[in-house]
Design a protein around this motif. Sequence first.
Motif, PDB file in Angstrom:
ATOM      1  N   PRO A 245       0.819  -1.218   0.000  1.00 44.33           N
ATOM      2  CA  PRO A 245       0.000   0.000   0.000  1.00 44.33           C
ATOM      3  C   PRO A 245       0.848   1.261   0.000  1.00 44.33           C
ATOM      4  O   PRO A 245       2.040   1.235   0.312  1.00 44.33           O
ATOM      5  N   GLY A 246       0.220   2.385  -0.338  1.00 40.21           N
ATOM      6  CA  GLY A 246       0.899   3.667  -0.320  1.00 40.21           C
ATOM      7  C   GLY A 246       1.124   4.147   1.101  1.00 40.21           C
ATOM      8  O   GLY A 246       0.766   3.482   2.079  1.00 40.21           O
ATOM      9  N   GLY A 247       1.707   5.321   1.239  1.00 34.33           N
ATOM     10  CA  GLY A 247       2.013   5.873   2.555  1.00 34.33           C
ATOM     11  C   GLY A 247       0.775   6.379   3.260  1.00 34.33           C
ATOM     12  O   GLY A 247      -0.368   6.200   2.802  1.00 34.33           O
ATOM     13  N   ALA A 248       0.989   7.006   4.389  1.00 34.24           N
ATOM     14  CA  ALA A 248      -0.106   7.509   5.214  1.00 34.24           C
ATOM     15  C   ALA A 248      -1.013   8.421   4.400  1.00 34.24           C
ATOM     16  O   ALA A 248      -0.563   9.344   3.720  1.00 34.24           O
ATOM     17  N   GLY A 249      -2.308   8.142   4.482  1.00 31.44           N
ATOM     18  CA  GLY A 249      -3.283   8.911   3.728  1.00 31.44           C
ATOM     19  C   GLY A 249      -3.506   8.412   2.320  1.00 31.44           C
ATOM     20  O   GLY A 249      -4.406   8.877   1.624  1.00 31.44           O
ATOM     21  N   HIS A 250      -2.665   7.470   1.879  1.00 33.07           N
ATOM     22  CA  HIS A 250      -2.785   6.921   0.519  1.00 33.07           C
ATOM     23  C   HIS A 250      -2.810   5.389   0.559  1.00 33.07           C
ATOM     24  O   HIS A 250      -2.363   4.740  -0.388  1.00 33.07           O
ATOM     25  N   GLU A 251      -3.352   4.863   1.638  1.00 38.70           N
ATOM     26  CA  GLU A 251      -3.321   3.406   1.811  1.00 38.70           C
ATOM     27  C   GLU A 251      -4.080   2.666   0.702  1.00 38.70           C
ATOM     28  O   GLU A 251      -3.759   1.523   0.382  1.00 38.70           O
ATOM     29  N   ASN A 252      -5.101   3.294   0.161  1.00 37.70           N
ATOM     30  CA  ASN A 252      -5.920   2.629  -0.858  1.00 37.70           C
ATOM     31  C   ASN A 252      -5.478   2.965  -2.286  1.00 37.70           C
ATOM     32  O   ASN A 252      -6.107   2.526  -3.246  1.00 37.70           O
ATOM     33  N   TRP A 253      -4.403   3.773  -2.402  1.00 34.53           N
ATOM     34  CA  TRP A 253      -3.943   4.146  -3.732  1.00 34.53           C
ATOM     35  C   TRP A 253      -3.056   3.065  -4.324  1.00 34.53           C
ATOM     36  O   TRP A 253      -2.251   2.445  -3.625  1.00 34.53           O
ATOM     37  N   LYS A 254      -3.206   2.823  -5.610  1.00 37.03           N
ATOM     38  CA  LYS A 254      -2.345   1.871  -6.319  1.00 37.03           C
ATOM     39  C   LYS A 254      -1.882   2.489  -7.635  1.00 37.03           C
ATOM     40  O   LYS A 254      -2.583   3.325  -8.216  1.00 37.03           O
ATOM     41  N   PRO A 255      -0.729   2.095  -8.102  1.00 38.96           N
ATOM     42  CA  PRO A 255      -0.273   2.580  -9.408  1.00 38.96           C
ATOM     43  C   PRO A 255      -1.265   2.192 -10.506  1.00 38.96           C
ATOM     44  O   PRO A 255      -2.026   1.233 -10.359  1.00 38.96           O
ATOM     45  N   ASP A 256      -1.257   2.926 -11.585  1.00 38.25           N
ATOM     46  CA  ASP A 256      -2.082   2.586 -12.736  1.00 38.25           C
ATOM     47  C   ASP A 256      -1.262   2.767 -14.007  1.00 38.25           C
ATOM     48  O   ASP A 256      -0.054   3.034 -13.955  1.00 38.25           O
ATOM     49  N   PHE A 257      -1.902   2.593 -15.145  1.00 41.42           N
ATOM     50  CA  PHE A 257      -1.225   2.653 -16.439  1.00 41.42           C
ATOM     51  C   PHE A 257      -0.478   3.973 -16.616  1.00 41.42           C
ATOM     52  O   PHE A 257       0.702   3.995 -16.968  1.00 41.42           O
ATOM     53  N   GLU A 258      -1.160   5.085 -16.349  1.00 42.46           N
ATOM     54  CA  GLU A 258      -0.531   6.392 -16.556  1.00 42.46           C
ATOM     55  C   GLU A 258       0.616   6.641 -15.584  1.00 42.46           C
ATOM     56  O   GLU A 258       1.641   7.226 -15.956  1.00 42.46           O
ATOM     57  N   TYR A 259       0.464   6.203 -14.354  1.00 45.69           N
ATOM     58  CA  TYR A 259       1.545   6.390 -13.378  1.00 45.69           C
ATOM     59  C   TYR A 259       2.794   5.640 -13.822  1.00 45.69           C
ATOM     60  O   TYR A 259       3.911   6.172 -13.756  1.00 45.69           O
ATOM     61  N   LEU A 260       2.631   4.425 -14.285  1.00 39.87           N
ATOM     62  CA  LEU A 260       3.779   3.617 -14.682  1.00 39.87           C
ATOM     63  C   LEU A 260       4.425   4.107 -15.975  1.00 39.87           C
ATOM     64  O   LEU A 260       5.514   3.661 -16.318  1.00 39.87           O
ATOM     65  N   LEU A 261       3.756   5.028 -16.675  1.00 36.43           N
ATOM     66  CA  LEU A 261       4.337   5.605 -17.884  1.00 36.43           C
ATOM     67  C   LEU A 261       5.130   6.869 -17.601  1.00 36.43           C
ATOM     68  O   LEU A 261       5.708   7.446 -18.517  1.00 36.43           O
ATOM     69  N   ARG A 262       5.154   7.329 -16.352  1.00 32.69           N
ATOM     70  CA  ARG A 262       5.960   8.508 -16.045  1.00 32.69           C
ATOM     71  C   ARG A 262       7.437   8.204 -16.281  1.00 32.69           C
ATOM     72  O   ARG A 262       7.939   7.145 -15.891  1.00 32.69           O
ATOM     73  N   GLU A 263       8.133   9.149 -16.907  1.00 33.18           N
ATOM     74  CA  GLU A 263       9.535   8.917 -17.235  1.00 33.18           C
ATOM     75  C   GLU A 263      10.368   8.627 -15.997  1.00 33.18           C
ATOM     76  O   GLU A 263      11.269   7.791 -16.026  1.00 33.18           O
ATOM     77  N   GLY A 264      10.063   9.317 -14.892  1.00 28.59           N
ATOM     78  CA  GLY A 264      10.816   9.075 -13.660  1.00 28.59           C
ATOM     79  C   GLY A 264      10.626   7.675 -13.137  1.00 28.59           C
ATOM     80  O   GLY A 264      11.564   7.049 -12.628  1.00 28.59           O
ATOM     81  N   VAL A 265       9.400   7.155 -13.245  1.00 25.03           N
ATOM     82  CA  VAL A 265       9.119   5.793 -12.780  1.00 25.03           C
ATOM     83  C   VAL A 265       9.824   4.780 -13.673  1.00 25.03           C
ATOM     84  O   VAL A 265      10.448   3.827 -13.185  1.00 25.03           O
ATOM     85  N   ILE A 266       9.739   4.983 -14.981  1.00 32.00           N
ATOM     86  CA  ILE A 266      10.409   4.067 -15.919  1.00 32.00           C
ATOM     87  C   ILE A 266      11.913   4.051 -15.663  1.00 32.00           C
ATOM     88  O   ILE A 266      12.538   2.986 -15.590  1.00 32.00           O
ATOM     89  N   ALA A 267      12.495   5.239 -15.513  1.00 30.05           N
ATOM     90  CA  ALA A 267      13.943   5.322 -15.302  1.00 30.05           C
ATOM     91  C   ALA A 267      14.340   4.654 -13.991  1.00 30.05           C
ATOM     92  O   ALA A 267      15.356   3.946 -13.922  1.00 30.05           O
ATOM     93  N   LYS A 268      13.561   4.875 -12.933  1.00 29.53           N
ATOM     94  CA  LYS A 268      13.899   4.288 -11.632  1.00 29.53           C
ATOM     95  C   LYS A 268      13.849   2.767 -11.680  1.00 29.53           C
ATOM     96  O   LYS A 268      14.771   2.090 -11.190  1.00 29.53           O
ATOM     97  N   LEU A 269      12.791   2.209 -12.254  1.00 25.59           N
ATOM     98  CA  LEU A 269      12.691   0.754 -12.339  1.00 25.59           C
ATOM     99  C   LEU A 269      13.782   0.174 -13.233  1.00 25.59           C
ATOM    100  O   LEU A 269      14.351  -0.878 -12.931  1.00 25.59           O
ATOM    101  N   ALA A 270      14.084   0.873 -14.324  1.00 28.76           N
ATOM    102  CA  ALA A 270      15.136   0.394 -15.223  1.00 28.76           C
ATOM    103  C   ALA A 270      16.500   0.451 -14.558  1.00 28.76           C
ATOM    104  O   ALA A 270      17.304  -0.486 -14.674  1.00 28.76           O
TER     105      ALA A 270
END
Length: 279
Positions: A245-270
């Motif tokens: 789960p996400g941090g405090a206040g975002h426990e029910n939030w999950k990544p989605d298609f658009e979030y995983l397409l962020r350049e920063g996310v792609i670069a970090k995972l790569a």
Amino acid sequence: MARIRTVKPEFWSSEQVMECSPMARLLFIGLWNFCDDAGNHVASAKTVKAEIFPGDDISSSDVQRMLDELSSNSLIAFYTNGDKDYLHVTGWEKHQKIDRPTYKHPEFSVGGRRGLVESSPPEGNGREGNGEEGKELSSLRSDSSLQLALTSDQAPAARVPKAERIHQIAVDAQAAYNAVLARPHGLLPACTVLNKPRIKAVEKALPTVRQLCLRLFGSEKVTPQFWVLYFETAADDDFHAGRQPGGAGHENWKPDFEYLLREGVIAKLADRALSEVAA
């Protein structure tokens, strides 16, 4: 020693060239005069400045920014041989026809590249190399993915409008995401509608994605295979797969298609995945 080089008319309409600033375009053409006949040159901003802008009020740091701009737009690639850095004009054979080549600098190779680098304009002339087929890959961590080589015997592909190419890349990304991470196979919400904002998100991610494709496959052509590798990599991570789960206040939030397409996310995972391969 400087060489006489040719500039083809289609250079000016290359979409990746048009993404660069006018001065970076001039620098790119200037590099051709001073590269050896394999398209290689020392990656020294001071040397490049002295060769191309000897009488101009342009600093070495300005030149370095322009070199980085060319790299980020898939026009040059940096590589290392021994303890010295070089640059290579990607797709050199598309730019120049040389009858009796002579070589001054070490040969450019996929394994010698420095970091995540790009290939030559895929959208400028409609000709791209393809990764070797028949390899079974499971994520960006796969050792075999780094062994895929660029093939040169492919016939030039028909030019496809940019909007159509981007839409097809988005369709491939959507299919891979839904197959790997979305319910019912995974835990994340499915991408059921490929609307304009989502296609735009794919387009914004392309500079980073092209760098990764060149690193993995030897070509910056974005293939369905890349998206499977990328989303498999995300699936290996508890947070990006929706298991943590996400941090405090975002426990029910999950990544989605658009979030995983962020350049920063792609670069970090790569970065994380490829660092594990190199370790």
